[in-house]
Motif scaffolding. Structure first.
Motif, PDB file in Angstrom:
ATOM      1  N   ARG A 150      -6.489  37.970  31.662  1.00  0.00           N
ATOM      2  CA  ARG A 150      -6.550  39.409  31.341  1.00  0.00           C
ATOM      3  C   ARG A 150      -7.905  39.767  30.731  1.00  0.00           C
ATOM      4  O   ARG A 150      -8.351  40.897  30.818  1.00  0.00           O
ATOM      5  N   ARG A 184      -3.186  31.223  27.455  1.00  0.00           N
ATOM      6  CA  ARG A 184      -3.520  32.285  26.497  1.00  0.00           C
ATOM      7  C   ARG A 184      -2.306  32.539  25.604  1.00  0.00           C
ATOM      8  O   ARG A 184      -1.182  32.692  26.082  1.00  0.00           O
ATOM      9  N   LYS A 218       5.344  35.365  32.197  1.00  0.00           N
ATOM     10  CA  LYS A 218       4.188  35.911  31.478  1.00  0.00           C
ATOM     11  C   LYS A 218       3.080  34.879  31.269  1.00  0.00           C
ATOM     12  O   LYS A 218       1.925  35.104  31.656  1.00  0.00           O
ATOM     13  N   PHE A 219       3.401  33.748  30.647  1.00  0.00           N
ATOM     14  CA  PHE A 219       2.361  32.823  30.205  1.00  0.00           C
ATOM     15  C   PHE A 219       1.816  31.934  31.324  1.00  0.00           C
ATOM     16  O   PHE A 219       0.781  31.295  31.142  1.00  0.00           O
ATOM     17  N   SER A 265      -5.860  35.653  22.089  1.00  0.00           N
ATOM     18  CA  SER A 265      -5.422  36.741  22.956  1.00  0.00           C
ATOM     19  C   SER A 265      -6.575  37.551  23.536  1.00  0.00           C
ATOM     20  O   SER A 265      -6.454  38.107  24.634  1.00  0.00           O
ATOM     21  N   GLU A 318      -2.368  37.143  35.646  1.00  0.00           N
ATOM     22  CA  GLU A 318      -2.537  38.460  35.020  1.00  0.00           C
ATOM     23  C   GLU A 318      -2.679  38.317  33.508  1.00  0.00           C
ATOM     24  O   GLU A 318      -3.508  38.993  32.881  1.00  0.00           O
ATOM     25  N   TRP A 319      -1.860  37.441  32.889  1.00  0.00           N
ATOM     26  CA  TRP A 319      -1.942  37.221  31.446  1.00  0.00           C
ATOM     27  C   TRP A 319      -3.101  36.288  31.095  1.00  0.00           C
ATOM     28  O   TRP A 319      -3.913  36.595  30.225  1.00  0.00           O
ATOM     29  N   THR A 320      -3.183  35.165  31.785  1.00  0.00           N
ATOM     30  CA  THR A 320      -4.195  34.171  31.432  1.00  0.00           C
ATOM     31  C   THR A 320      -5.602  34.718  31.583  1.00  0.00           C
ATOM     32  O   THR A 320      -6.474  34.464  30.747  1.00  0.00           O
TER      33      THR A 320
END
Length: 348
Positions: A346, A170, A337-338, A148, A342-344
Motif C-alpha cells: 500500500r 506489513r 488482508k495481510f 504501517s 494491496e495491503w503489503t
C-alpha cells in the motif's frame, strides 16, 4: 478527583483535588519524588489552584513552570509529569493494578497470523470481550515486518529477502521494520484499554507501557533504559524497539527485543542507510543492536519466563489462552488482508 502516575525512570506522583465552577480547587500533590526548597510544593499546589479543569497538559505545565522559583529542584518528577497526573485524574484514567490481566503464550504460529492476532486481540479488548493481555510470540519462520507507513522499496531488498527466505509483511502499527529471525528475537504484545493511558501524550504512553519490561530486564542483569520515542537500549547498544496503534477503545503496544541476530543477513535484507543512523552517532546499523544472549548468557525461553514472572509479580495476572474464535479470525485476516499485495504494497 484522584490521579496517579509513575514517571518512567522517575518517581510516583499523586494528586487529589476538588472541582468547583469547573476549576481546580484544593489540589494536593504528593509522591516519593524529591523537591527543593520545601516551599516549592506549596508553590505547585498554588499554581494549580483555579486552573480550568479542562486545561491542556501544556497549559498546566506552563503554569507550574512560571510559578516555580529559579532555584527550585525537582528530582524524579517534572512540571510535565504533574500535568499528566492532573489530566489522568480528570479523564478517569486507570492503573495497571485496576485490571485482571492475562498472559498468553501460544505455540508457534505463522508470522502473518501473529500480525493478524495483534489486530484481533486489540479489537477484543476494546470491545470488552477480553481482559487486558500480554502475549509472547513463537514462530518457526523468519520475516521482515514493516511499519504501517513504510515504503517497501525503500526498506527491503526484495530479491535478497526472497533469496534468504524472509517474508515481507506489513503490520498495523507505525514505526520501523523489524527483522525477525525464528528463535532469535523476543517479541511481545500488550493489548490494553485506552483508559490505561488516558491523559498521556503518545510519547508518554510509549514510556509508560514499556516501563514493566525495563524493570524485568534489569532483574536479569540488563541495564535497560528507554530512549524516546520507542527504543529500548542498554550501555552496550540498542536492544529493541516498540510500536503502537490505537483502535477505538483499545491500544496495541508491541515490542521486539533482539536475542541473537545475524547482522550481515539483516543488512542484506533491510535497506538501512546512512540517513536512518545519522543521528545515532554510529557508523552502521550492525553496531546499533546488542542482543540479549550476549548480555545475559541465558536461553531465550528462560528470558521469556523471567519476563513473565516479573510482569505477574507486579500485576493481578493469570495465564490464559487465545480462543479458537480469535485464532480463526486471525487466520482469516492473515490469508486475506495481510497476505494481499494491496495491503503489503500500500506504500510501494
Amino acid at each position: 478527583m484522584h490521579g496517579e502516575y509513575k514517571v518512567p525512570g522517575g518517581k510516583l506522583v499523586v494528586i487529589d483535588f476538588e472541582v468547583r465552577d469547573d476549576r481546580i480547587t484544593n489540589p494536593r500533590v504528593a509522591g516519593d519524588f524529591f523537591l527543593e526548597p520545601d516551599e516549592a510544593l506549596d508553590t505547585i499546589n498554588n499554581a494549580l489552584t483555579g486552573l480550568p479543569v479542562d486545561s491542556t497538559a501544556a497549559e498546566i505545565t506552563r503554569a507550574i513552570q512560571e510559578a516555580l522559583p529559579d532555584d527550585a529542584h525537582l528530582v524524579g518528577v517534572s512540571p510535565a509529569a504533574i500535568a499528566t497526573v492532573v489530566r489522568r485524574a480528570v479523564t478517569g484514567a486507570r492503573e495497571w493494578n485496576d485490571y485482571d490481566w492475562q498472559v498468553v503464550h501460544p505455540g508457534p504460529l505463522p508470522a502473518r497470523v501473529h500480525v493478524a492476532l495483534d489486530q484481533v486481540l486489540t479489537e477484543e479488548v476494546a470491545a470488552g470481550r477480553r481482559a487486558p493481555t500480554l502475549r509472547f510470540w513463537e514462530w518457526t519462520e523468519s520475516a521482515a515486518i514493516l511499519g504501517s507507513y513504510q515504503s517497501v522499496s525503500n526498506e527491503v531488498d526484495l530479491d535478497a529477502a526472497q533469496a534468504e527466505g524472509i517474508q515481507v509483511i506489513r503490520r498495523v502499527s507505525g514505526g520501523g521494520a523489524m527483522f525477525m529471525e525464528a528463535g532469535n528475537v523476543v517479541t511481545y504484545s500488550l493489548y490494553v484499554p485506552t483508559e490505561l493511558v488516558a491523559g498521556m501524550s503518545f510519547a508518554e504512553s510509549y514510556a509508560y507501557l514499556d516501563s514493566w519490561v525495563l524493570t524485568a530486564l534489569r532483574e536479569i542483569g540488563v541495564n535497560a533504559t528507554y530512549q524516546s520515542l520507542n527504543d529500548i537500549a542498554s550501555p552496550a547498544g540498542k536492544i529493541g524497539g516498540a510500536a503502537q496503534k490505537r483502535m477505538g477503545a483499545g491500544v496495541l503496544h508491541h515490542a521486539t527485543l533482539s536475542y541473537d541476530i545475524d547482522a550481515d543477513k539483516m543488512t542484506r535484507v533491510l535497506r538501512i542507510g546512512r540517513e536512518k543512523v545519522s543521528d545515532k552517532g554510529i557508523r552502521s546499523a550492525k553496531k546499533r543492536v546488542s542482543p540479549l544472549r550476549s548480555q545475559t548468557g541465558m536461553p531465550r525461553d528462560e528470558i521469556i519466563n523471567s519476563l513473565t514472572r516479573s510482569f505477574m509479580a507486579e500485576n493481578r495476572t493469570e495465564f490464559g489462552e487465545v480462543t479458537p474464535a480469535e485464532l480463526q479470525r486471525a487466520r482469516e485476516l492473515a490469508d486475506t488482508k495481510f497476505a494481499s499485495d494491496e495491503w503489503t504494497f500500500r506504500v510501494p
